[in-house]
Scaffold this active site. Sequence first.
Site, PDB file in Angstrom:
ATOM      1  N   GLU A 103      45.404  29.705  39.970  1.00 48.55           N
ATOM      2  CA  GLU A 103      44.078  30.357  39.913  1.00 48.55           C
ATOM      3  C   GLU A 103      43.347  29.944  38.633  1.00 48.55           C
ATOM      4  OE1 GLU A 103      44.284  34.606  40.633  1.00 48.55           O
ATOM      5  OE2 GLU A 103      45.890  34.381  42.090  1.00 48.55           O
TER       6      GLU A 103
HETATM    7  O1  9MR Z   1      38.471  36.429  42.969  1.00 47.12           O
HETATM    8  C1  9MR Z   1      38.807  37.650  43.589  1.00 47.12           C
HETATM    9  C2  9MR Z   1      37.599  38.570  43.596  1.00 47.12           C
HETATM   10  O2  9MR Z   1      36.580  38.054  44.437  1.00 47.12           O
HETATM   11  C3  9MR Z   1      38.009  39.964  44.050  1.00 47.12           C
HETATM   12  O3  9MR Z   1      36.907  40.831  43.920  1.00 47.12           O
HETATM   13  C4  9MR Z   1      39.171  40.432  43.212  1.00 47.12           C
HETATM   14  C5  9MR Z   1      39.518  41.837  43.610  1.00 47.12           C
HETATM   15  O4  9MR Z   1      40.798  42.121  43.808  1.00 47.12           O
HETATM   16  O5  9MR Z   1      40.262  39.546  43.340  1.00 47.12           O
HETATM   17  C6  9MR Z   1      39.953  38.276  42.823  1.00 47.12           C
HETATM   18  O6  9MR Z   1      41.071  37.425  42.891  1.00 47.12           O
HETATM   19  C7  9MR Z   1      42.224  37.824  42.146  1.00 47.12           C
HETATM   20  C8  9MR Z   1      43.430  37.272  42.878  1.00 47.12           C
HETATM   21  O7  9MR Z   1      43.422  37.708  44.200  1.00 47.12           O
HETATM   22  C9  9MR Z   1      44.722  37.692  42.187  1.00 47.12           C
HETATM   23  N1  9MR Z   1      44.723  37.299  40.800  1.00 47.12           N
HETATM   24  C10 9MR Z   1      43.540  37.703  40.016  1.00 47.12           C
HETATM   25  C11 9MR Z   1      42.277  37.207  40.744  1.00 47.12           C
HETATM   26  C12 9MR Z   1      41.059  37.497  39.920  1.00 47.12           C
HETATM   27  O8  9MR Z   1      40.894  38.879  39.836  1.00 47.12           O
END
Ligand code: 9MR
Length: 389
Positions: free
Chosen positions: A264
Amino acid sequence: MRDSFILTGILSILLSTGCTSFRSPYEPKQTGSLKGTFKGDFTIGTAINTDQIREKDATGGKLITDNFDAVTPENIMKAEVIHPEWDRYDFSLSDKLVAYAQKNNLKVNGHTLIWHSQLPSFVRRMKDADSVRQYFTNHIKTVASRYDGKLESWDVVNEALEEDGSMRRSIFLEKLGDNFVVEAFRLARQASPNTKLYYNDYNIEEPAKRAGAIRLIKKIQDAGVHIDGVGIQGHWNVNYIPLKHIEDAIIEFAVLGIDVAFTELDLSVLPNPRNTIGADVDQNAEYDAKLNPYTGGLPDSVQKKLTVGYESLFRLFMKHSDKIGRVTLWGVHDGQSWLNNWPVMGRTNYPLLFDRQLKPKPAFYKIIKIKENYSVNNQSHQKNARINQ
Ligand code: 9MR
């Protein structure tokens, strides 16, 4: 006064989320693409959102297929979307994602089977352990078996650790006990024997949390349960990229005999009001203009920091490319990044390799150059070695 405040807020959210109509076309670069550049080193991926899965933006679509060979759905495979009610699953978007990926020759990393966050409300309301266990088992079996062999990999469990390396206090730990991670991998393997299985978390390069991750992975292995790899999320800030910790983590995880992925990656350029690191989605702070300094564009000095940050990371990835299977950026372009809204809503952040107009940034060109130089240096190194024999 209040109306103009609301209007400014809406405008800044629209701008930060990339809802701009003045986008110039993405042009394929003479200098090369990301996936072409790192072919043979590691897979290069990006997180994609619903509009990208639905192919709403032709220019952005070309950018994705030119530059990436893998995708991770940013939100649509999370439990609250894919399993909204006890006895109802909604596979419409994830089936579309798989079809989109097959058509475009992209690998898919499923994200994610078990995570304490973004749970459907029926799970959040559960009080008894039996219901949680039944949900947990049904969810993994149903979702993982549907996509067996159609996904390259799954983030089976996401973010199960606290910063000190102990198990995170979540509904799963509380109701199922600390063996739930091993159980999740056991179920995922049964349901999906042809898909690689990863444990995924942020800050697991940091020593205490890394030690916790190593304990967890060894526990899975000691139970005779299959695990293929570990995902270091890689949400860093241009002012804090812990290269030494990252390198130690790559080496120590690889010693366990598993693949290391960066799952990520993004580099925030904005201040974190709480001065914390990582990506705890529950952290948030009030908007304050001082926390949003670059609404008019990114100053050169900060652009340079971003470039240097990406450069040093990709140098490290190249050095350890034998241990790294995939590097995935968390979003295609700045306008799409979650970092415009975390930990403060409505900011203008610049964390990725393509800007809001889909233009490759200096960091993009730099990492392509690193690889070119790397190959030249390696060849002359090998040549010298031959001459000295
Ligand atoms: O990028 C994602 C965002 O659009 C969502 O609102 C958020 C809410 O849970 O999750 C984000 O993605 C996350 C990922 O699923 C897990 N690791 C952290 C990421 C950034 O928050």
